[in-house]
Design a protein around this motif. Sequence first.
Motif, PDB file in Angstrom:
ATOM      1  N   LYS A  23      -4.382   8.728  18.445  1.00 28.05           N
ATOM      2  CA  LYS A  23      -4.684   9.367  19.730  1.00 28.05           C
ATOM      3  C   LYS A  23      -6.094   9.943  19.736  1.00 28.05           C
ATOM      4  N   LYS A  24      -6.483  10.603  18.638  1.00 28.93           N
ATOM      5  CA  LYS A  24      -7.816  11.195  18.545  1.00 28.93           C
ATOM      6  C   LYS A  24      -8.905  10.131  18.506  1.00 28.93           C
ATOM      7  N   LEU A  25      -8.627   9.015  17.829  1.00 33.32           N
ATOM      8  CA  LEU A  25      -9.613   7.933  17.755  1.00 33.32           C
ATOM      9  C   LEU A  25      -9.944   7.388  19.140  1.00 33.32           C
ATOM     10  N   GLU A  26      -8.936   7.293  19.992  1.00 34.08           N
ATOM     11  CA  GLU A  26      -9.120   6.675  21.307  1.00 34.08           C
ATOM     12  C   GLU A  26      -9.565   7.663  22.381  1.00 34.08           C
ATOM     13  N   LYS A  27      -9.552   8.958  22.067  1.00 31.70           N
ATOM     14  CA  LYS A  27      -9.899   9.944  23.094  1.00 31.70           C
ATOM     15  C   LYS A  27     -11.336   9.740  23.572  1.00 31.70           C
ATOM     16  N   GLY A  28     -11.480   9.437  24.869  1.00 32.26           N
ATOM     17  CA  GLY A  28     -12.796   9.215  25.453  1.00 32.26           C
ATOM     18  C   GLY A  28     -13.347   7.828  25.246  1.00 32.26           C
ATOM     19  N   PHE A  29     -12.541   6.961  24.602  1.00 34.68           N
ATOM     20  CA  PHE A  29     -12.982   5.595  24.309  1.00 34.68           C
ATOM     21  C   PHE A  29     -11.921   4.589  24.750  1.00 34.68           C
ATOM     22  N   PRO A  30     -12.270   3.299  24.789  1.00 30.94           N
ATOM     23  CA  PRO A  30     -11.262   2.283  25.142  1.00 30.94           C
ATOM     24  C   PRO A  30     -10.153   2.214  24.090  1.00 30.94           C
ATOM     25  N   PRO A  31      -8.977   1.721  24.480  1.00 28.91           N
ATOM     26  CA  PRO A  31      -7.891   1.532  23.507  1.00 28.91           C
ATOM     27  C   PRO A  31      -8.327   0.618  22.370  1.00 28.91           C
ATOM     28  N   ILE A  32      -7.769   0.852  21.181  1.00 28.97           N
ATOM     29  CA  ILE A  32      -8.089   0.037  20.000  1.00 28.97           C
ATOM     30  C   ILE A  32      -7.055  -1.074  19.887  1.00 28.97           C
ATOM     31  N   PRO A  33      -7.456  -2.350  20.040  1.00 28.57           N
ATOM     32  CA  PRO A  33      -6.479  -3.435  20.009  1.00 28.57           C
ATOM     33  C   PRO A  33      -6.143  -3.926  18.599  1.00 28.57           C
ATOM     34  N   PHE A  34      -6.902  -3.476  17.605  1.00 26.67           N
ATOM     35  CA  PHE A  34      -6.603  -3.872  16.222  1.00 26.67           C
ATOM     36  C   PHE A  34      -5.881  -2.728  15.515  1.00 26.67           C
ATOM     37  N   ARG A  35      -5.179  -3.063  14.428  1.00 18.81           N
ATOM     38  CA  ARG A  35      -4.382  -2.042  13.748  1.00 18.81           C
ATOM     39  C   ARG A  35      -5.253  -1.189  12.831  1.00 18.81           C
ATOM     40  N   VAL A  36      -5.120   0.106  12.979  1.00 24.34           N
ATOM     41  CA  VAL A  36      -5.766   1.054  12.081  1.00 24.34           C
ATOM     42  C   VAL A  36      -4.748   1.441  11.014  1.00 24.34           C
ATOM     43  N   ALA A  37      -5.140   1.402   9.755  1.00 29.17           N
ATOM     44  CA  ALA A  37      -4.218   1.695   8.661  1.00 29.17           C
ATOM     45  C   ALA A  37      -3.867   3.177   8.616  1.00 29.17           C
ATOM     46  N   GLU A  38      -2.752   3.461   7.991  1.00 27.59           N
ATOM     47  CA  GLU A  38      -2.262   4.839   7.881  1.00 27.59           C
ATOM     48  C   GLU A  38      -3.147   5.698   6.977  1.00 27.59           C
ATOM     49  N   THR A  39      -3.922   5.065   6.100  1.00 25.68           N
ATOM     50  CA  THR A  39      -4.626   5.818   5.065  1.00 25.68           C
ATOM     51  C   THR A  39      -6.044   5.313   4.843  1.00 25.68           C
ATOM     52  N   PRO A  40      -6.946   6.228   4.455  1.00 31.16           N
ATOM     53  CA  PRO A  40      -8.230   5.764   3.930  1.00 31.16           C
ATOM     54  C   PRO A  40      -8.055   5.268   2.494  1.00 31.16           C
ATOM     55  N   ILE A  41      -9.116   4.688   1.948  1.00 28.73           N
ATOM     56  CA  ILE A  41      -9.175   4.327   0.527  1.00 28.73           C
ATOM     57  C   ILE A  41      -9.983   5.409  -0.175  1.00 28.73           C
ATOM     58  N   PHE A  42      -9.498   5.892  -1.291  1.00 26.50           N
ATOM     59  CA  PHE A  42     -10.230   6.902  -2.051  1.00 26.50           C
ATOM     60  C   PHE A  42     -10.944   6.201  -3.207  1.00 26.50           C
ATOM     61  N   ILE A  43     -12.236   5.960  -3.039  1.00 29.67           N
ATOM     62  CA  ILE A  43     -13.012   5.133  -3.966  1.00 29.67           C
ATOM     63  C   ILE A  43     -13.482   5.971  -5.157  1.00 29.67           C
ATOM     64  N   SER A  44     -13.126   5.532  -6.359  1.00 31.12           N
ATOM     65  CA  SER A  44     -13.533   6.246  -7.565  1.00 31.12           C
ATOM     66  C   SER A  44     -15.021   6.037  -7.847  1.00 31.12           C
ATOM     67  N   GLN A  45     -15.586   6.915  -8.658  1.00 33.55           N
ATOM     68  CA  GLN A  45     -16.998   6.790  -9.031  1.00 33.55           C
ATOM     69  C   GLN A  45     -17.255   5.474  -9.765  1.00 33.55           C
ATOM     70  N   GLU A  46     -16.318   5.077 -10.615  1.00 29.39           N
ATOM     71  CA  GLU A  46     -16.471   3.824 -11.383  1.00 29.39           C
ATOM     72  C   GLU A  46     -16.546   2.619 -10.443  1.00 29.39           C
ATOM     73  N   LEU A  47     -15.646   2.551  -9.474  1.00 26.19           N
ATOM     74  CA  LEU A  47     -15.660   1.434  -8.527  1.00 26.19           C
ATOM     75  C   LEU A  47     -16.905   1.499  -7.648  1.00 26.19           C
ATOM     76  N   LYS A  48     -17.275   2.695  -7.227  1.00 27.43           N
ATOM     77  CA  LYS A  48     -18.484   2.864  -6.410  1.00 27.43           C
ATOM     78  C   LYS A  48     -19.695   2.277  -7.131  1.00 27.43           C
ATOM     79  N   GLU A  49     -19.838   2.557  -8.404  1.00 29.84           N
ATOM     80  CA  GLU A  49     -20.989   2.057  -9.170  1.00 29.84           C
ATOM     81  C   GLU A  49     -20.974   0.538  -9.252  1.00 29.84           C
ATOM     82  N   LYS A  50     -19.790  -0.050  -9.382  1.00 34.48           N
ATOM     83  CA  LYS A  50     -19.701  -1.517  -9.419  1.00 34.48           C
ATOM     84  C   LYS A  50     -20.059  -2.130  -8.067  1.00 34.48           C
ATOM     85  N   LEU A  51     -19.606  -1.512  -6.994  1.00 35.73           N
ATOM     86  CA  LEU A  51     -19.927  -2.004  -5.656  1.00 35.73           C
ATOM     87  C   LEU A  51     -21.432  -1.943  -5.398  1.00 35.73           C
ATOM     88  N   ILE A  52     -22.057  -0.880  -5.849  1.00 34.81           N
ATOM     89  CA  ILE A  52     -23.511  -0.738  -5.688  1.00 34.81           C
ATOM     90  C   ILE A  52     -24.237  -1.800  -6.509  1.00 34.81           C
TER      91      ILE A  52
END
Length: 396
Positions: A23-52
């Motif tokens: 509800k908060k995501l769509e407030k003042g904006f168009p409806p979101i037609p794609f699915r938003v997941a229930e959770t964020p991903i919590f990226i560890s420092q080790e994975l962050k360094e590999k991605l970089i």
Amino acid sequence: MIEKYRHQFNANFTEEKYHQLLKKLEKGFPPIPFRVAETPIFISQELKEKLIAAGEEIISLIKQDNFKELTQNAIPSQWNVPNETAHPHFLTFDYGLCKNEKGEVTPMLIEMQGFPSLYGFQSHLAHTYKEVFNLDDNLSPYFNGLDETSYFELFKKVVVGNYAPHEVALMDVDAPNQKTAIDFFVTAKHLGIKILALEDIIKEGKQLFYEENSQKIQLKRIYNRLIFDEIAENTDIFKNSFDPREELDVEWITHPNWFYRISKYTMPFLKSEFVPETHFLNTLKTIPTDLENYVLKPLFSFAGMGVIIDLTEADVKAIKDRENWILQRKVTYEPVIQVPDDGVKAEIRMMYLWPDGEEPQLCINLGRLSRGKMIGVRYNADFDWVGGTVGLMENQ
């Protein structure tokens, strides 16, 4: 991924909070037609360094003096746009989260684009996750010391440059009604630019204009969200507006040719622990005997269309335009995101901004969660704890 946040989130999750998020995501904006997941991903420092590190290897290839020469055949002749820029303004690299031989979570490159992604929405999504689920202030979706304010300053610098915001427009075929329209509206709100459908733009000579309050305003820059692959051969859409392939007195942010140069076409040139073995089909001398470990992908397709997963020798031999396909070793996603009832697979998109005359800067990310055979909406329609998300990291 960061276990303390993962456990806290799962323990405190409620469906009520999830619906509050939407509800908060769509407030003042168009409806979101794609699915938003229930959770964020919590990226560890080790994975962050590999991605970089993975991104730095790819960028070193893109910055080579001969990169344009290497990728000249990537651009379909019918979609070659004049006045190409020296470099793209956006880079996005998609990685599947896998496990290496040591059992460590590691990224493997799946896709790459020299084209913008949801640069506006991802910030909005991260902010809303943190607010609704009361997440730690130390968690951030940004890299390189950016925060929400400095991120949008950088974004505006790239898109608007030295022009007035009303001289710049985000453009797509039918921009206000695209599936990603919420990203367009978040972007317009922060940058002050217009959102224009293709037919809103008028061509006079080599100049482009739009009308507002009975006034004609010249467009100096186009923040381009139009993907030629989605149009296919339907060039009739240009009849009532302008053809991007003509010589025009307008700047592209980013130039359309970069969509093709930085794409699946680039992957065979990359040799890295973070990149699966990839070959142009027409360069293969022999067909691998273990085709069950490979996937066949068309170079010119959108959103995973045309990919052959359960591959046979007959499939390979049936391809006529072999120069337009790649054979790639399969990437095995690990269900490393622990949700209340199971583990789910994840993909993380690293998103860069590249200002004129400067270096590319890693700035934000996008995540996608999946339980299906492939990452993507059509493969996850009947599941929960899947869909679009964002990675959050501890500020160092």
